[in-house]
Design a protein around this motif. Sequence first.
Motif, mmCIF file in Angstrom:
data_model
loop_
_atom_site.group_PDB
_atom_site.id
_atom_site.type_symbol
_atom_site.label_atom_id
_atom_site.label_comp_id
_atom_site.label_asym_id
_atom_site.label_seq_id
_atom_site.Cartn_x
_atom_site.Cartn_y
_atom_site.Cartn_z
ATOM 1 N N ARG A 146 -1.452 10.306 3.585
ATOM 2 C CA ARG A 146 -1.861 9.252 4.316
ATOM 3 C C ARG A 146 -0.868 8.006 4.413
ATOM 4 N N LEU A 147 -0.636 7.596 5.567
ATOM 5 C CA LEU A 147 0.439 6.496 5.389
ATOM 6 C C LEU A 147 -0.183 5.252 5.038
ATOM 7 N N PRO A 148 0.525 4.455 4.678
ATOM 8 C CA PRO A 148 -0.043 3.145 3.874
ATOM 9 C C PRO A 148 -0.466 2.156 5.105
ATOM 10 N N ALA A 149 -1.701 1.456 4.970
ATOM 11 C CA ALA A 149 -2.479 0.491 5.818
ATOM 12 C C ALA A 149 -1.084 -0.456 6.163
ATOM 13 N N ASN A 199 0.795 -1.062 -0.037
ATOM 14 C CA ASN A 199 -0.076 0.068 0.112
ATOM 15 C C ASN A 199 0.730 1.248 -0.072
ATOM 16 N N GLU A 200 0.716 2.159 -0.820
ATOM 17 C CA GLU A 200 1.394 3.561 -1.223
ATOM 18 C C GLU A 200 0.775 4.582 -0.186
ATOM 19 N N LEU A 201 1.497 5.684 -0.210
ATOM 20 C CA LEU A 201 1.022 6.874 0.244
ATOM 21 C C LEU A 201 -0.308 7.311 -0.536
ATOM 22 N N THR A 202 -0.932 8.187 0.057
ATOM 23 C CA THR A 202 -2.241 8.821 -0.513
ATOM 24 C C THR A 202 -2.118 10.237 -0.275
ATOM 25 N N HIS A 203 -2.167 11.082 -1.232
ATOM 26 C CA HIS A 203 -1.972 12.477 -1.021
ATOM 27 C C HIS A 203 -3.397 12.961 -0.603
ATOM 28 N N GLU A 204 -3.318 13.710 0.650
ATOM 29 C CA GLU A 204 -4.776 14.140 1.239
ATOM 30 C C GLU A 204 -4.794 15.549 0.958
ATOM 31 N N GLY A 205 -3.820 16.226 0.709
ATOM 32 C CA GLY A 205 -4.047 17.776 0.621
ATOM 33 C C GLY A 205 -2.772 18.438 1.109
ATOM 34 N N SER A 206 -2.683 19.870 0.406
ATOM 35 C CA SER A 206 -1.579 20.532 0.530
ATOM 36 C C SER A 206 -1.914 22.097 0.986
ATOM 37 N N ALA A 207 -0.903 22.595 1.348
ATOM 38 C CA ALA A 207 -0.945 23.911 1.626
ATOM 39 C C ALA A 207 -0.050 25.051 1.258
ATOM 40 N N PHE A 208 -0.022 25.981 0.844
ATOM 41 C CA PHE A 208 1.176 26.894 0.225
ATOM 42 C C PHE A 208 0.780 28.076 0.880
ATOM 43 N N ILE A 209 1.867 28.657 1.663
ATOM 44 C CA ILE A 209 1.759 29.936 2.264
ATOM 45 C C ILE A 209 2.820 30.940 1.637
ATOM 46 N N ASN A 210 2.630 31.812 0.772
ATOM 47 C CA ASN A 210 3.199 32.705 0.068
ATOM 48 C C ASN A 210 3.429 34.135 0.999
ATOM 49 N N PHE A 211 4.719 34.248 1.333
ATOM 50 C CA PHE A 211 5.024 35.571 2.137
ATOM 51 C C PHE A 211 4.579 36.849 1.492
ATOM 52 N N ARG A 212 4.481 36.825 0.235
ATOM 53 C CA ARG A 212 4.138 38.105 -0.483
ATOM 54 C C ARG A 212 2.679 38.576 -0.271
ATOM 55 N N ILE A 246 6.945 12.391 10.267
ATOM 56 C CA ILE A 246 6.272 11.361 10.172
ATOM 57 C C ILE A 246 5.361 11.352 11.576
ATOM 58 N N ASP A 247 3.945 11.493 11.404
ATOM 59 C CA ASP A 247 3.148 11.516 12.581
ATOM 60 C C ASP A 247 2.263 10.450 12.790
ATOM 61 N N ARG A 248 2.583 9.129 13.105
ATOM 62 C CA ARG A 248 1.900 8.137 13.333
ATOM 63 C C ARG A 248 0.581 7.814 13.795
ATOM 64 N N SER A 249 0.455 8.849 14.918
ATOM 65 C CA SER A 249 -0.960 8.838 15.384
ATOM 66 C C SER A 249 -1.861 9.691 14.533
ATOM 67 N N ALA A 250 -1.519 10.613 13.882
ATOM 68 C CA ALA A 250 -2.422 11.288 12.892
ATOM 69 C C ALA A 250 -2.394 10.500 11.360
ATOM 70 N N GLU A 251 -1.381 9.373 11.450
ATOM 71 C CA GLU A 251 -1.560 8.569 10.275
ATOM 72 C C GLU A 251 -1.031 9.325 8.817
ATOM 73 N N GLN A 252 -0.087 10.075 9.087
ATOM 74 C CA GLN A 252 0.551 11.139 7.930
ATOM 75 C C GLN A 252 1.816 11.112 8.054
ATOM 76 N N ILE A 253 2.366 11.341 6.660
ATOM 77 C CA ILE A 253 3.635 11.873 6.398
ATOM 78 C C ILE A 253 3.702 13.131 5.820
ATOM 79 N N ILE A 254 4.355 14.123 6.161
ATOM 80 C CA ILE A 254 4.155 15.651 5.486
ATOM 81 C C ILE A 254 5.587 15.972 4.821
ATOM 82 N N LEU A 255 5.652 16.600 3.886
ATOM 83 C CA LEU A 255 6.598 16.868 2.933
ATOM 84 C C LEU A 255 6.511 18.384 3.339
ATOM 85 N N LEU A 256 7.532 19.075 3.846
ATOM 86 C CA LEU A 256 7.663 20.620 4.294
ATOM 87 C C LEU A 256 8.677 21.113 3.520
#
Length: 173
Positions: A37-40, A3-16, A158-168
């Motif tokens: 989302r982390l894999p099952a 089971n691969e990762l599933t994209h759940e959403g993104s946020a973009f903060i532009n300082f301008r 990596i936040d296992r309790s939220a079942e997420q991996i976040i690329l920042l």
Amino acid sequence: MRNELTHEGSAFINFRHYTFRDAKSPAFRWVDVKCLRLPAEPADDSGLLAALIRHEQFRDDYAGGGVVPDGPRHGPYWVKSVTPDGYASVGRQESDRILRTWANQFEEVPAGLAADLRREVFDRLATADHIYRLGELGDEAMHDWGGVHGDFHEFVLIDRSAEQIILLVAADD
């Protein structure tokens, strides 16, 4: 990993989009946050980093083109040059210090930007089980126009309790 990762959403903060006292402060600065989302099936951190590198959301040059599902670039690097070994574990305090120093390097960020950074960046750092920082991969890893970013800070949370991996990614260009 079956089971691969599933994209759940993104946020973009532009300082301008915020008002600074010194109009030069924000330059071309921004933060991009991709939540997956982390894999099952359970995986160790190295396996999760490898799954992230294989994911189409990783194929973003962060130079205005967005995600290119089969693209060869990731930030300033060729995707093929990025491996789990390129990431080093970093503590919460150190990652927080790096990002706050970067965000406030010219002047303290305005209240609205500080609130957005707290929600999208610093609150996520505070709850992550593990934080990894992409190190310098060397000139041979940089793609043909990879030097466009003034600063390029990449963290994987990596936040296992939220079942997420976040690329920042926080950068200047």
